[in-house]
Design an enzyme around this catalytic site. Structure first.
Site, PDB file in Angstrom:
ATOM      1  N   ALA A  65       4.491 -13.602  -1.719  1.00  0.00           N
ATOM      2  CA  ALA A  65       5.018 -13.858  -3.058  1.00  0.00           C
ATOM      3  C   ALA A  65       4.392 -12.843  -4.017  1.00  0.00           C
ATOM      4  CB  ALA A  65       4.671 -15.279  -3.479  1.00  0.00           C
ATOM      5  N   GLY A 108       4.051 -15.460   1.813  1.00  0.00           N
ATOM      6  CA  GLY A 108       5.468 -15.818   1.777  1.00  0.00           C
ATOM      7  C   GLY A 108       6.310 -14.954   2.702  1.00  0.00           C
ATOM      8  N   GLU A 111       6.002 -16.529   5.957  1.00  0.00           N
ATOM      9  CA  GLU A 111       6.737 -17.800   5.867  1.00  0.00           C
ATOM     10  C   GLU A 111       8.249 -17.570   5.917  1.00  0.00           C
ATOM     11  OE1 GLU A 111       4.547 -18.867   2.330  1.00  0.00           O
ATOM     12  OE2 GLU A 111       3.645 -20.588   3.338  1.00  0.00           O
ATOM     13  N   GLU A 131      -3.395 -16.197   1.673  1.00  0.00           N
ATOM     14  CA  GLU A 131      -3.472 -16.827   0.344  1.00  0.00           C
ATOM     15  C   GLU A 131      -4.878 -17.290  -0.002  1.00  0.00           C
ATOM     16  OE1 GLU A 131      -1.191 -17.453   2.694  1.00  0.00           O
ATOM     17  OE2 GLU A 131       0.800 -17.713   1.812  1.00  0.00           O
TER      18      GLU A 131
HETATM   19  C1  HXC Z   1       2.515  -8.182  -5.843  1.00  0.00           C
HETATM   20  C2  HXC Z   1       1.965  -6.567  -4.323  1.00  0.00           C
HETATM   21  C3  HXC Z   1       1.805  -7.532  -3.299  1.00  0.00           C
HETATM   22  C4  HXC Z   1       2.045  -8.899  -3.657  1.00  0.00           C
HETATM   23  C5  HXC Z   1       1.369  -5.610  -2.473  1.00  0.00           C
HETATM   24  N1  HXC Z   1       1.691  -5.396  -3.764  1.00  0.00           N
HETATM   25  N2  HXC Z   1       1.435  -6.910  -2.176  1.00  0.00           N
HETATM   26  N3  HXC Z   1       2.317  -6.906  -5.568  1.00  0.00           N
HETATM   27  N4  HXC Z   1       2.392  -9.172  -4.930  1.00  0.00           N
HETATM   28  N5  HXC Z   1       1.971  -9.887  -2.752  1.00  0.00           N
HETATM   29  C6  HXC Z   1       1.736  -4.115  -4.465  1.00  0.00           C
HETATM   30  C7  HXC Z   1       0.343  -3.599  -4.782  1.00  0.00           C
HETATM   31  O1  HXC Z   1      -0.160  -4.210  -5.950  1.00  0.00           O
HETATM   32  C8  HXC Z   1       0.601  -2.140  -4.971  1.00  0.00           C
HETATM   33  O2  HXC Z   1       1.169  -1.920  -6.241  1.00  0.00           O
HETATM   34  C9  HXC Z   1       1.693  -1.862  -3.923  1.00  0.00           C
HETATM   35  O3  HXC Z   1       2.301  -3.127  -3.644  1.00  0.00           O
HETATM   36  C10 HXC Z   1       1.142  -1.284  -2.642  1.00  0.00           C
HETATM   37  O4  HXC Z   1       0.104  -2.136  -2.179  1.00  0.00           O
HETATM   38  P1  HXC Z   1      -1.382  -1.622  -1.839  1.00  0.00           P
HETATM   39  O5  HXC Z   1      -2.283  -2.798  -1.968  1.00  0.00           O
HETATM   40  O6  HXC Z   1      -1.716  -0.418  -2.625  1.00  0.00           O
HETATM   41  O7  HXC Z   1      -1.196  -1.212  -0.303  1.00  0.00           O
HETATM   42  P2  HXC Z   1      -2.295  -1.254   0.855  1.00  0.00           P
HETATM   43  O8  HXC Z   1      -3.614  -0.745   0.378  1.00  0.00           O
HETATM   44  O9  HXC Z   1      -1.642  -0.590   2.037  1.00  0.00           O
HETATM   45  O10 HXC Z   1      -2.496  -2.813   1.179  1.00  0.00           O
HETATM   46  C11 HXC Z   1      -1.427  -3.536   1.685  1.00  0.00           C
HETATM   47  C12 HXC Z   1      -1.749  -5.054   1.655  1.00  0.00           C
HETATM   48  C13 HXC Z   1      -2.178  -5.455   0.221  1.00  0.00           C
HETATM   49  C14 HXC Z   1      -2.872  -5.380   2.643  1.00  0.00           C
HETATM   50  C15 HXC Z   1      -0.481  -5.788   2.082  1.00  0.00           C
HETATM   51  O11 HXC Z   1      -1.199  -4.985  -0.704  1.00  0.00           O
HETATM   52  C16 HXC Z   1      -2.308  -6.924   0.029  1.00  0.00           C
HETATM   53  O12 HXC Z   1      -3.311  -7.538   0.418  1.00  0.00           O
HETATM   54  N6  HXC Z   1      -1.317  -7.534  -0.628  1.00  0.00           N
HETATM   55  C17 HXC Z   1      -1.332  -8.963  -0.952  1.00  0.00           C
HETATM   56  C18 HXC Z   1      -1.091  -9.815   0.282  1.00  0.00           C
HETATM   57  C19 HXC Z   1      -1.159 -11.283  -0.068  1.00  0.00           C
HETATM   58  O13 HXC Z   1      -2.216 -11.791  -0.528  1.00  0.00           O
HETATM   59  N7  HXC Z   1      -0.076 -11.978   0.116  1.00  0.00           N
HETATM   60  C20 HXC Z   1       0.030 -13.435  -0.182  1.00  0.00           C
HETATM   61  C21 HXC Z   1       0.543 -13.618  -1.596  1.00  0.00           C
HETATM   62  S1  HXC Z   1       0.558 -15.271  -2.072  1.00  0.00           S
HETATM   63  P3  HXC Z   1       0.583  -0.791  -7.226  1.00  0.00           P
HETATM   64  O14 HXC Z   1       1.400  -0.968  -8.473  1.00  0.00           O
HETATM   65  O15 HXC Z   1      -0.867  -1.074  -7.360  1.00  0.00           O
HETATM   66  O16 HXC Z   1       0.865   0.485  -6.484  1.00  0.00           O
HETATM   67  C22 HXC Z   1       1.910 -15.924  -1.286  1.00  0.00           C
HETATM   68  C23 HXC Z   1       2.156 -17.383  -1.527  1.00  0.00           C
HETATM   69  C24 HXC Z   1       3.515 -17.786  -1.055  1.00  0.00           C
HETATM   70  O17 HXC Z   1       2.609 -15.269  -0.596  1.00  0.00           O
HETATM   71  C25 HXC Z   1       3.893 -19.103  -1.596  1.00  0.00           C
HETATM   72  C26 HXC Z   1       5.359 -19.415  -1.434  1.00  0.00           C
HETATM   73  C27 HXC Z   1       6.309 -18.635  -2.262  1.00  0.00           C
END
Ligand code: HXC
Length: 257
Positions: A65, A108, A111, A131
């Protein structure tokens, strides 16, 4: 509806839906999810479509998400936004859905892949429910579908540490159907879709519904449900065609009727 974050593409009997926010690693913001819901709803009603494939790009299926969109929300904001009604609608899709996953399938994103009926992954795929690292927990089925797919011990470890598993581990744990080289993940998913599209779409719909019922009920109730759908299949022209084709030693020509 004009789609910006989701790109639907139609092939004979198979619809390919591509998540399209590559710069944000296909982070699932509300607009994308709304578009995905609308696309799937219309594909589910489209008589020419028999199987739906959902994919992202080589780097990411979806990294979860959209954290930036959620960061300043209160519990009441989240309650009012009610994003899970979108997820509930996606779950109601009756046609078989295949996730073609490469790169990140996180939160997500994992999921969403698990909401599909089968998962084909590239060898670069990574699955995770991270998360916990951002102070929350899975909210779109991660604690439920993951546990049912891979068991309590592995699910607990993933959900409580946020660690990712790679495609081979996901295959070994029973989360996914197949791992292929990165250049083949989409064609492999389309190949699987083509195999399913050759079957009676009526039977496929009834069979999908019955398999899913096994997760939601006890054995006797599930067997009863299966039996009703088995009988219902005999109301289709496809049943006569399939059995007649077998007897006549020819390929069936299913019409979805
Ligand atoms: C918003 C995101 C994002 C996310 C990545 N980006 N994941 N933006 N929400 N979930 C954005 C980054 O901010 C960045 O933008 C660009 O995408 C590239 O990501 P990087 O982090 O620079 O890439 P990298 O170093 O290769 O790392 C990849 C990654 C990391 C390991 C996937 O991005 C990461 O940990 N992302 C979050 C993963 C996460 O926690 N997901 C769960 C979310 S909560 P900029 O502008 O900085 O370039 C969830 C709850 C669901 O899903 C509930 C139901 C709906």
């Amino acid at each position: 509806m004009e789609f910006i974050n989701v790109t639907p593409d139609y092939k004979p009997h198979i619809a390919l839906v591509q998540l399209n926010r590559p710069k944000e690693l296909n982070a699932l913001n509300l607009q994308l999810m709304q578009e995905l819901k609308e696309a799937l709803k219309s594909l589910d009603q489209d008589e020419t479509v028999r199987v739906i494939v959902i994919t992202g790009n080589e780097r990411a299926f979806a990294a979860g998400a959209d954290i930036k969109q959620m960061a300043d929300k209160s519990a009441i904001d989240m309650l009012k936004i009610d994003q899970f009604s979108t997820w509930d609608q996606i779950k109601k899709t009756r046609k078989p859905m295949i996730a073609a996953v490469s790169g990140f399938a996180l939160g997500g994103g994992c999921e969403l892949a698990m909401t599909c009926d089968m998962i084909i992954a590239s060898e670069t795929a990574q699955f995770g429910q991270p998360e916990i690292k951002i102070g929350v927990m899975p909210g779109a089925g991660g604690t439920q579908r993951l546990t049912k797919a891979i068991g309590k011990a592995r699910s607990m470890e993933m959900v409580l540490t946020g660690k990712f598993i790679n495609a081979d581990e996901a295959l070994q744990y029973g989360l996914i159907n197949k791992v292929v080289p990165v250049e083949l993940y989409l064609s492999e998913a389309m190949h699987l879709a083509t195999e399913i599209a050759k079957m009676s779409p009526v039977a496929a719909m009834l069979a999908k519904e019955s398999v899913n019922r096994s997760f939601e009920t006890h054995l006797d109730e599930g067997l009863h449900f299966e039996r009703k759908n088995f009988y219902l299949a005999f109301a289709s022209e496809d049943q006569s065609e399939g059995m007649q084709a077998f007897i006549e030693k020819r390929n069936p020509d299913y019409k979805g009727k």
